[in-house]
Design a protein around this motif. Structure first.
Motif, mmCIF file in Angstrom:
data_model
loop_
_atom_site.group_PDB
_atom_site.id
_atom_site.type_symbol
_atom_site.label_atom_id
_atom_site.label_comp_id
_atom_site.label_asym_id
_atom_site.label_seq_id
_atom_site.Cartn_x
_atom_site.Cartn_y
_atom_site.Cartn_z
ATOM 1 N N ILE A 1 -12.574 -13.384 -5.447
ATOM 2 C CA ILE A 1 -12.874 -11.962 -5.334
ATOM 3 C C ILE A 1 -13.856 -11.669 -4.210
ATOM 4 O O ILE A 1 -13.896 -10.568 -3.658
ATOM 5 N N GLU A 2 -14.646 -12.663 -3.820
ATOM 6 C CA GLU A 2 -15.639 -12.467 -2.765
ATOM 7 C C GLU A 2 -15.005 -12.264 -1.394
ATOM 8 O O GLU A 2 -15.700 -11.922 -0.425
ATOM 9 N N ASN A 3 -13.703 -12.439 -1.305
ATOM 10 C CA ASN A 3 -13.000 -12.285 -0.032
ATOM 11 C C ASN A 3 -12.147 -11.016 0.030
ATOM 12 O O ASN A 3 -11.310 -10.877 0.922
ATOM 13 N N LEU A 4 -12.391 -10.088 -0.883
ATOM 14 C CA LEU A 4 -11.589 -8.865 -0.962
ATOM 15 C C LEU A 4 -12.415 -7.633 -0.642
ATOM 16 O O LEU A 4 -13.629 -7.605 -0.842
ATOM 17 N N GLY A 5 -11.727 -6.595 -0.131
ATOM 18 C CA GLY A 5 -12.372 -5.322 0.180
ATOM 19 C C GLY A 5 -11.363 -4.197 0.142
ATOM 20 O O GLY A 5 -10.251 -4.341 -0.397
ATOM 21 N N LEU A 6 -11.728 -3.055 0.730
ATOM 22 C CA LEU A 6 -10.923 -1.830 0.677
ATOM 23 C C LEU A 6 -10.441 -1.420 2.066
ATOM 24 O O LEU A 6 -11.197 -1.491 3.040
ATOM 25 N N GLY A 7 -9.191 -0.975 2.138
ATOM 26 C CA GLY A 7 -8.618 -0.438 3.378
ATOM 27 C C GLY A 7 -7.620 0.650 3.032
ATOM 28 O O GLY A 7 -6.418 0.422 2.984
ATOM 29 N N SER A 8 -8.113 1.855 2.780
ATOM 30 C CA SER A 8 -7.343 2.899 2.103
ATOM 31 C C SER A 8 -6.039 3.286 2.793
ATOM 32 O O SER A 8 -5.021 3.511 2.150
ATOM 33 N N ASP A 9 -6.080 3.431 4.124
ATOM 34 C CA ASP A 9 -4.969 3.997 4.906
ATOM 35 C C ASP A 9 -4.853 5.508 4.712
ATOM 36 O O ASP A 9 -3.801 6.094 4.974
ATOM 37 N N PHE A 10 -5.934 6.158 4.270
ATOM 38 C CA PHE A 10 -5.903 7.615 4.152
ATOM 39 C C PHE A 10 -5.593 8.255 5.501
ATOM 40 O O PHE A 10 -6.004 7.777 6.554
ATOM 41 N N ASP A 11 -4.860 9.336 5.454
ATOM 42 C CA ASP A 11 -4.355 10.105 6.590
ATOM 43 C C ASP A 11 -3.229 9.405 7.337
ATOM 44 O O ASP A 11 -2.667 9.970 8.266
ATOM 45 N N GLY A 12 -2.882 8.210 6.891
ATOM 46 C CA GLY A 12 -1.684 7.557 7.390
ATOM 47 C C GLY A 12 -0.623 7.467 6.302
ATOM 48 O O GLY A 12 0.450 6.922 6.521
ATOM 49 N N ILE A 13 -0.958 7.992 5.107
ATOM 50 C CA ILE A 13 -0.033 7.913 3.978
ATOM 51 C C ILE A 13 0.269 9.314 3.443
ATOM 52 O O ILE A 13 -0.538 10.237 3.579
ATOM 53 N N HIS A 14 1.447 9.438 2.851
ATOM 54 C CA HIS A 14 1.879 10.732 2.308
ATOM 55 C C HIS A 14 2.287 10.621 0.846
ATOM 56 O O HIS A 14 2.681 11.603 0.224
ATOM 57 N N GLN A 15 2.189 9.435 0.282
ATOM 58 C CA GLN A 15 2.374 9.217 -1.145
ATOM 59 C C GLN A 15 1.111 8.561 -1.665
ATOM 60 O O GLN A 15 0.423 7.849 -0.916
ATOM 61 N N PHE A 16 0.813 8.777 -2.947
ATOM 62 C CA PHE A 16 -0.502 8.385 -3.431
ATOM 63 C C PHE A 16 -0.461 7.748 -4.817
ATOM 64 O O PHE A 16 0.426 8.019 -5.618
ATOM 65 N N VAL A 17 -1.470 6.929 -5.066
ATOM 66 C CA VAL A 17 -1.761 6.444 -6.403
ATOM 67 C C VAL A 17 -2.378 7.593 -7.191
ATOM 68 O O VAL A 17 -3.112 8.419 -6.628
ATOM 69 N N GLU A 18 -2.089 7.660 -8.473
ATOM 70 C CA GLU A 18 -2.677 8.700 -9.307
ATOM 71 C C GLU A 18 -4.207 8.651 -9.224
ATOM 72 O O GLU A 18 -4.810 7.581 -9.226
ATOM 73 N N ASN A 19 -4.830 9.812 -9.093
ATOM 74 C CA ASN A 19 -6.290 9.940 -9.033
ATOM 75 C C ASN A 19 -6.915 9.202 -7.855
ATOM 76 O O ASN A 19 -8.091 8.825 -7.888
ATOM 77 N N LEU A 20 -6.113 9.005 -6.812
ATOM 78 C CA LEU A 20 -6.620 8.348 -5.606
ATOM 79 C C LEU A 20 -5.909 8.964 -4.400
ATOM 80 O O LEU A 20 -5.264 8.287 -3.612
ATOM 81 N N GLN A 21 -6.059 10.284 -4.260
ATOM 82 C CA GLN A 21 -5.300 11.029 -3.256
ATOM 83 C C GLN A 21 -6.092 11.329 -1.990
ATOM 84 O O GLN A 21 -5.519 11.771 -0.997
ATOM 85 N N ASN A 22 -7.393 11.105 -2.026
ATOM 86 C CA ASN A 22 -8.218 11.272 -0.833
ATOM 87 C C ASN A 22 -9.521 10.517 -1.035
ATOM 88 O O ASN A 22 -9.787 9.978 -2.121
ATOM 89 N N ALA A 23 -10.341 10.475 0.000
ATOM 90 C CA ALA A 23 -11.546 9.645 -0.023
ATOM 91 C C ALA A 23 -12.535 10.055 -1.110
ATOM 92 O O ALA A 23 -13.307 9.227 -1.596
ATOM 93 N N SER A 24 -12.516 11.325 -1.518
ATOM 94 C CA SER A 24 -13.461 11.790 -2.532
ATOM 95 C C SER A 24 -13.216 11.130 -3.885
ATOM 96 O O SER A 24 -14.105 11.120 -4.743
ATOM 97 N N GLN A 25 -12.024 10.563 -4.081
ATOM 98 C CA GLN A 25 -11.665 9.991 -5.376
ATOM 99 C C GLN A 25 -11.806 8.468 -5.423
ATOM 100 O O GLN A 25 -11.426 7.841 -6.410
ATOM 101 N N THR A 26 -12.401 7.886 -4.400
ATOM 102 C CA THR A 26 -12.455 6.422 -4.335
ATOM 103 C C THR A 26 -13.269 5.817 -5.469
ATOM 104 O O THR A 26 -12.985 4.701 -5.920
ATOM 105 N N GLN A 27 -14.277 6.545 -5.955
ATOM 106 C CA GLN A 27 -15.066 6.017 -7.074
ATOM 107 C C GLN A 27 -14.212 5.828 -8.326
ATOM 108 O O GLN A 27 -14.541 4.996 -9.189
ATOM 109 N N ASN A 28 -13.111 6.579 -8.446
ATOM 110 C CA ASN A 28 -12.207 6.389 -9.587
ATOM 111 C C ASN A 28 -11.653 4.970 -9.605
ATOM 112 O O ASN A 28 -11.529 4.354 -10.668
ATOM 113 N N LEU A 29 -11.323 4.460 -8.414
ATOM 114 C CA LEU A 29 -10.816 3.088 -8.317
ATOM 115 C C LEU A 29 -11.888 2.088 -8.725
ATOM 116 O O LEU A 29 -11.627 1.144 -9.471
ATOM 117 N N LEU A 30 -13.114 2.306 -8.260
ATOM 118 C CA LEU A 30 -14.189 1.365 -8.581
ATOM 119 C C LEU A 30 -14.478 1.345 -10.074
ATOM 120 O O LEU A 30 -14.758 0.281 -10.653
#
Length: 312
Positions: free
Chosen positions: A254-283
């Protein structure tokens, strides 16, 4: 938790807008400034992406235009945005400041001209991918024949990137290109890719690739795009995305993992993860599977440890 996000396409979105967009609050931007603040994104990487449909003779100018947009629309009107040109700056960001890292998503813009690459690096680019999904003068992309390797000029490109301690991004490389660049890249990373074992897409990494990448000192930052999370017939739930973290944590740690959202390059989304303001939902959901410290690592600390090795 503060977040370091290794990929967004805000500059591309700004470049194609029919009317000027305000980076601070334009609702069309999934990673606008207000949303970055709401999501506690402390460092955002901004990709220069030149569309494949632009004629080759204009691609370099388009890259320069996006650099100008970065300077005039992202940085200049927003003093809280700090251009990161040295990794040491990540440790000195003040409360309320957000680090902005410039990247190049594919070397299409340079053709076979190293002087153009030098000029782009001089603008402060800290991460470079050799390709997007398609062939260019340097290499082949994820949508090309997986058996085609790096082109002759690639070694010169990689040597220049190594000389400047630039991160070399493999997220869009085809399979043989990945294996060719691995032993010659000084600093290597996958900025926005998932596990092919869970979603068989050429943009994702096999377990063998993931292990080799980490063995060469690299990191893997996971992406939120449904097409890279589940098969087309399945629903891209938050839990489905988290399974990629669980799988890769088991494969490479797990120490070798991080985040790379691809926001503004995507047009389909994970539920409750549709823009940068919702990133804490993932955490929050990740804490159901990992400890708080492990999730802090995914959010930002793992990448901070990664770049400390570069500084040494």
């Amino acid at each position: 938790m503060n977040i370091i996000d290794l990929h967004c396409d805000v500059l591309w979105k700004l470049s194609i807008a029919e009317e000027p967009l305000n980076f601070r609050n334009a609702p069309q931007l999934q990673a606008n400034l207000e949303r970055l603040k709401q999501g506690k994104v402390k460092v955002q990487f901004f990709a220069i992406f030149v569309d494949e449909d632009i004629p080759q003779g204009r691609k370099y100018l388009e890259a320069l235009r996006q650099i100008e947009l970065f300077q005039t629309q992202v940085l200049a009107p927003n003093p809280e945005m700090v251009h990161i040109t040295d990794w040491h700056q990540l440790e000195t960001l003040q409360e309320g400041e957000i680090g902005a890292v410039l990247t190049l998503e594919g070397c299409d813009a340079i053709g076979a001209d190293l002087f153009k690459l030098q000029a782009i690096l001089d603008a402060g680019v800290k991460l470079v991918g050799l390709t997007w999904n398609n062939e260019n003068a340097v290499a082949y992309g994820a949508q090309n024949d997986p058996n085609l390797g790096l082109k002759d000029i690639a070694k010169e490109v990689v040597a220049l990137l190594n000389e400047r301690d630039i991160l070399i991004d493999v997220s869009h490389l085809n399979m043989q290109g990945f294996w060719d660049v691995l032993p010659i890249a000084k600093h290597i990373i996958a900025s926005h890719s998932n596990a092919r074992a869970l979603c068989d897409h050429p943009r994702n990494l096999t377990d063998e690739q993931a292990k080799a990448l980490v063995e060469h000192g690299g990191h893997i930052h996971l992406v939120y795009y449904p097409e890279f999370i589940v098969n087309p017939t399945e629903s891209a739930t938050m839990q489905a995305l988290i399974q990629h973290f669980v799988h890769l944590a088991n494969v490479v740690g797990i120490e070798n993992l991080g985040l790379g959202s691809d926001f503004d390059g995507i047009h389909q989304f994970v539920e409750n993860l549709q823009n940068a303001s919702q990133t804490q939902n993932l955490l929050e959901k990740l804490q159901e599977h990992f400890t708080k410290d492990e999730v802090k690592g995914i959010a930002s600390n793992n990448f901070l440890s990664y770049v400390k090795k570069i500084k040494k």
